[in-house]
Structure formats: structure tokens, C-alpha cells
Design an enzyme around this catalytic site. Structure first.
Site, mmCIF file in Angstrom:
data_model
loop_
_atom_site.group_PDB
_atom_site.id
_atom_site.type_symbol
_atom_site.label_atom_id
_atom_site.label_comp_id
_atom_site.label_asym_id
_atom_site.label_seq_id
_atom_site.Cartn_x
_atom_site.Cartn_y
_atom_site.Cartn_z
ATOM 1 N N HIS A 231 5.786 -0.525 3.296
ATOM 2 C CA HIS A 231 6.004 -2.249 3.586
ATOM 3 C C HIS A 231 5.795 -3.242 2.442
ATOM 4 C CE1 HIS A 231 2.719 -2.809 6.250
ATOM 5 N NE2 HIS A 231 2.972 -4.189 6.025
ATOM 6 N N ASP A 264 4.998 4.793 6.791
ATOM 7 C CA ASP A 264 4.837 3.519 6.635
ATOM 8 C C ASP A 264 3.823 3.390 5.291
ATOM 9 O OD1 ASP A 264 4.476 0.629 5.439
ATOM 10 O OD2 ASP A 264 3.191 0.233 7.450
ATOM 11 N N SER A 346 -2.573 -5.852 5.376
ATOM 12 C CA SER A 346 -1.496 -4.972 5.475
ATOM 13 C C SER A 346 -1.720 -3.930 4.406
ATOM 14 C CB SER A 346 0.371 -5.008 5.796
ATOM 15 O OG SER A 346 0.608 -5.797 6.633
#
Length: 503
Positions: A231, A264, A346
Site C-alpha cells: 500500500h 501487503d 508502513s
């Protein structure tokens, strides 16, 4: 307060010091103590004081023997507050310091400057005893402070040397132990990058760019591959641009090698990668224990090279997270940590106390949204990382083929079911059969409506939990599934199949 001194009166101190006698020629300590005895005063019952002198001193002063000297007349009483400066000046005595009270005797007064200690009367009990004791305690505190101040001032006046205190020399070499957070961070930071992804925009002529996201990644190998979250770079995957900036400020363009939306996970490769890259060591996420120390590195809210610490709060936490735009979720059997993780962390590494990567920071529990994902809410101590064992398998697949490979059981799971377990849906996606013909689940005898309750003996409470457990394995692995049908429990073995690419 203690009432040990209750009832002890506070006698007034005499204000006129006696005139000392002539000093004897013998200056020894014992001679001085005998010859320099000064006048003593005793209290009368009516509150006045009777002044007497030793016989030898009186004879020397009057020129008579002690036998022929008449009795000494009593001095008139002097008020306690009467000024005493004139008497001291006339007698040649220095001015007195503030009177110190008697310690521990319950008396609030003290002898005058130069006078010997007095013998107080036997204690008398009366109604003001408690007040006297309280007053004495307060005066002791003030007297100690005054006495210390007078001693310090007198000492400073008589001291000519410097009062400067010299500090010890600082150590020439300051080295941190290898196991400290500072040492681990110092070693890992040069291998962590801040990623900027820009999507191809619809500017003038369709050539403009719009701002994308900011995330984190880390060096995976010496060839310049960078491991991060899908992402983080998804917006730039199609005709966008990606760059990676190291902790020393050097910035490199990068390209997306491959990405796995369901896991992911994404892999980048630096263009014109510099020599001497140091990949971060990879740990074993299966050996992680709850309570182990963790160190997270990332760029929360764009603040690059931020280091936070915590512990492993839980293992095998089933998490379904989304980027909020594609409508598709990723599933992981996550490592939960209380290390502060925020948007921008992230894709960054979650390290153990040795500095080895045990996970990729991917999602947070948001108090604002009430869900798990990459929202703009801040950390509330619930962060989730993809176990590095799983991420490593995915990274190797992406580097080799550019496409992810997912293990599957060949059945569609109802993700909205409220049953306690993972229920096989009544119908597959797009009207397909819920159990793939000749697939792993079909060969094991599964049917629509069966509820899977255990995976290799571990409880399964939902569809996301089942998927996250399956995706922790590889195609071809054999697993044991426990399920319920018509109120009866069954157990069977399933050999996992595979699906290539994101569908």
C-alpha cells in the site's frame, strides 16, 4: 506531634553577660577551665534571677579575702525583650548571634551570649503546655538554619582559597554496549529508507503528477532490492515514480519489481544502486515470544529515521487491513506490538533486541475509525507487523517472477458470517461453485455450509483468521482442518493448492 515535652515552660534568657575575671598566667586547658569560671545565675521562684560570683573572683576584685566580703546583692530583674547592645559594648564583648534554643529539652529559650547553661525548674503542667511544645519545635527549625548560615558566613570570611569545584574529565571514547537500543538503531538506520511514491496524474496533456504517499522500506540484499508494503507504492505502480532516501540524505530513484496485494508486500529496486549496501539481517518470526523487546524504525507523518521501542504484545493476531481506496483487503497472522507505529511507519522494519528484522510494520488499530488499517489516526499502542518468515517467502517470489503465489484450499469462505468459525459460502464469486471442483477442499470432502473451527489444532473464529493461517504456509503444505457439519465434528487433512497473482 510527640507530647514528650508537654508542660515544659520556656524561661526567659538573661540579657546582661557577666564581666570576666582576669586571665590566669597558666594557659593550660585545665587551668583555663578552673580560673575563668564566670558568674552564674539561678532563677528564683518569683521569676527574678540571683547573680553570684566565685569567692576568688570577688576577693581579687574588692581586695579582700572571701571571708570578709559581704553577700552579693541580687540583680534587678531585666525584661526578656530589653536591648543588650550597650551592656555588651561596655564590657568589651562581641555582639551575640541570634539565641539558639535548647535542643531536646522542650525549652524555647537559650542562654545569653557568654553565659553558661542554666538549670531549669522542675516541669510545671498547665493548659499551655502543648502550645509551648509546638513553639519550641518551630524555633528549633529556625535556629538550626540561622546557626548554619552564621557558621558558613564566618567560614567564607576566613577562607582565601578558591571555592570552584572542578568536574572530572569526561571519558575520551564513549561506546554503547551492542545490546542497547542506541547501538541497534545506529547500525540499522543506514539500511532503512524513506519512500516517496507519486502517481501519474491528469495534469495538462495528461503528463502531470499528483502527490502520493510516504512510507518506509529497508535494504533486502546487496543488489539494491528494497522490501516494503504494497500500500506504500500501490499508487505509483502504474506509470508513477518512486524514490528512496537513505538516512544520510542521499536519494535514489527506484522501480517496482513486484507487489502482492493480499500479503501487503512489495519489492522495489534502486536505479543506479550504490555499492556497499548493507542488508538488514532477517530473524525468525516463529521463534518470537510474547514480551520480547521490539524496535520500530520509520517515517511517521513524514518524520524520517524515527526510532520507537516496545514489546511483542501478541502473536498470530488475525488482521485484515486495507488501504482505504481499492476496496480490497490484505490478511496476515500478525505480530502485535506496542511500539509506537503511525502512518509513514508502513513498510519499515520491526527489529528484535539484536537488530534482526522480525516483521514489516503494516497496520495500526485506530481509535478514530474503530478499524484496522492505514488511517491518519495516531498510535494507541496497537501496531501490527507481517511476520518476516512470510514476507521473505513473498519477496523471493516477487524477485523471481514479479508475481505473488498464494496457497489456497479451493473453497470460498463467507467473510461476513457471524458463526464461530470460517463458514464455506453457499456460492462462489461471480456465481462459481463454492468448492472448486477437484480442488484441495473438494478432495477432502468439504461442502457448502461446513464450518471450519480449527487449523492444525489452533482455533479458527472467522474467515479472516482462516485465510491468515493458510497464507502463513506454502503451496503443497499439508494441514489438518477440523470442521462441523450438521452438529457433528469432523477432522481431515488437506494439501494446499496455489493461485498465482492477485485476482
Amino acid at each position: 506531634m510527640s507530647t514528650e515535652n508537654e508542660g515544659t515552660a520556656v524561661p526567659a534568657a538573661p540579657s546582661v553577660p557577666p564581666v570576666p575575671g582576669a586571665a590566669p598566667e597558666d594557659t593550660s586547658v585545665s587551668a583555663q577551665g578552673a580560673e575563668t569560671s564566670r558568674a552564674a545565675e539561678s532563677a528564683r521562684p518569683d521569676g527574678t534571677y540571683h547573680h553570684t560570683e566565685p569567692a576568688a573572683a570577688a576577693a581579687e576584685r574588692h581586695g579582700h579575702s572571701p571571708q570578709s566580703d559581704p553577700a552579693t546583692e541580687p540583680l534587678p530583674p531585666v525584661p526578656a525583650a530589653a536591648p543588650t547592645g550597650a551592656h555588651h559594648a561596655a564590657a568589651g564583648w562581641p555582639p551575640p548571634p541570634p539565641p539558639l534554643p535548647s535542643y531536646g529539652g522542650g525549652s524555647g529559650g537559650g542562654p545569653a551570649w557568654g553565659a553558661p547553661a542554666q538549670v531549669s525548674e522542675p516541669p510545671r503542667r498547665h493548659s499551655g503546655g502543648l502550645v509551648a511544645a509546638v513553639l519550641a519545635a518551630a524555633l528549633v527549625a529556625g535556629g538550626v538554619g540561622g546557626g548554619i548560615g552564621y557558621w558558613a558566613a564566618e567560614r567564607n570570611d576566613n577562607t582565601s582559597g578558591s571555592t570552584t569545584v572542578s568536574a572530572a574529565d569526561a571519558p575520551k571514547d564513549f561506546k554503547r554496549d551492542p545490546g542497547t537500543v542506541a547501538a541497534v538503531a545506529a547500525k540499522a538506520l543506514p539500511s532503512v529508507v524513506t519512500i516517496e511514491a507519486k502517481a501519474a496524474g491528469g495534469g495538462v496533456g495528461g503528463s502531470g503528477e499528483t502527490e502520493g504517499g510516504t512510507g518506509t522500506g529497508f535494504v533486502y540484499d546487496k543488489e539494491g532490492h528494497i522490501l516494503t508494503n504494497n500500500h506504500v507504492v500501490a499508487s505509483a505502480a502504474d506509470s508513477g515514480t518512486v524514490s528512496a532516501t537513505f538516512s544520510d540524505g542521499k536519494k535514489y530513484d527506484a522501480e517496482v519489481v513486484g507487489r502482492a496485494e493480499g500479503y501487503d508486500v512489495a519489492v522495489l529496486k534502486l536505479k543506479n544502486a550504490p555499492s556497499g549496501l548493507n542488508p538488514l539481517a532477517l530473524g525468525n518470526s516463529e521463534q518470537v515470544a510474547v514480551g520480547d523487546s521490539t524496535i520500530a524504525i520509520g517515517a511517521p507523518f513524514g518524520l524520517s529515521n524515527t526510532v520507537t521501542t516496545g514489546i511483542i504484545s501478541a502473536k498470530n493476531r488475525p488482521v485484515a487491513s486495507g488501504d482505504g481506496s481499492s476496496g480490497k483487503n490484505s490478511y496476515m497472522s500478525a505480530l502485535q506490538t506496542d511500539a509506537s507505529i503511525n502512518p509513514g511507519n508502513s513498510g519499515g522494519p520491526l527489529l528484535d533486541s539484536r537488530g534482526a528484522v522480525i516483521g514489516i510494520n503494516s497496520a495500526i488499530q485506530s481509535a478514530a475509525s474503530g478499524g484496522v488499517g492505514q488511517s491518519q489516526a495516531g498510535s494507541i499502542g496497537l501496531g501490527f507487523a507481517i511476520p518476516i518468515n512470510q514476507a521473505k517467502n513473498v519477496a523471493e517470489q516477487l524477485i523471481k517472477t514479479g508475481k505473488p503465489v498464494y496457497p489456497v484450499i479451493g473453497a470460498t469462505v463467507d467473510m461476513s458470517s457471524k458463526d464461530s468459525g470460517a463458514k464455506i459460502a453457499a456460492e462462489g464469486a461471480g456465481g462459481t461453485p463454492p468448492v472448486t471442483p477437484n480442488g484441495p477442499a473438494a478432495k477432502a470432502g468439504f461442502k457448502a455450509g461446513d464450518v471450519i473451527t480449527k487449523f492444525n489444532g489452533k482455533p479458527v473464529d472467522s474467515g479472516p483468521t482462516l485465510i491468515s493461517e493458510i497464507w502463513n504456509h506454502k503451496p503443497g503444505d499439508k494441514v489438518t482442518l477440523t470442521y462441523q457439519r450438521d452438529g457433528k465434528e469432523h477432522k481431515t487433512e488437506v494439501k494446499l493448492g496455489q493461485r498465482t497473482g492477485d485476482s
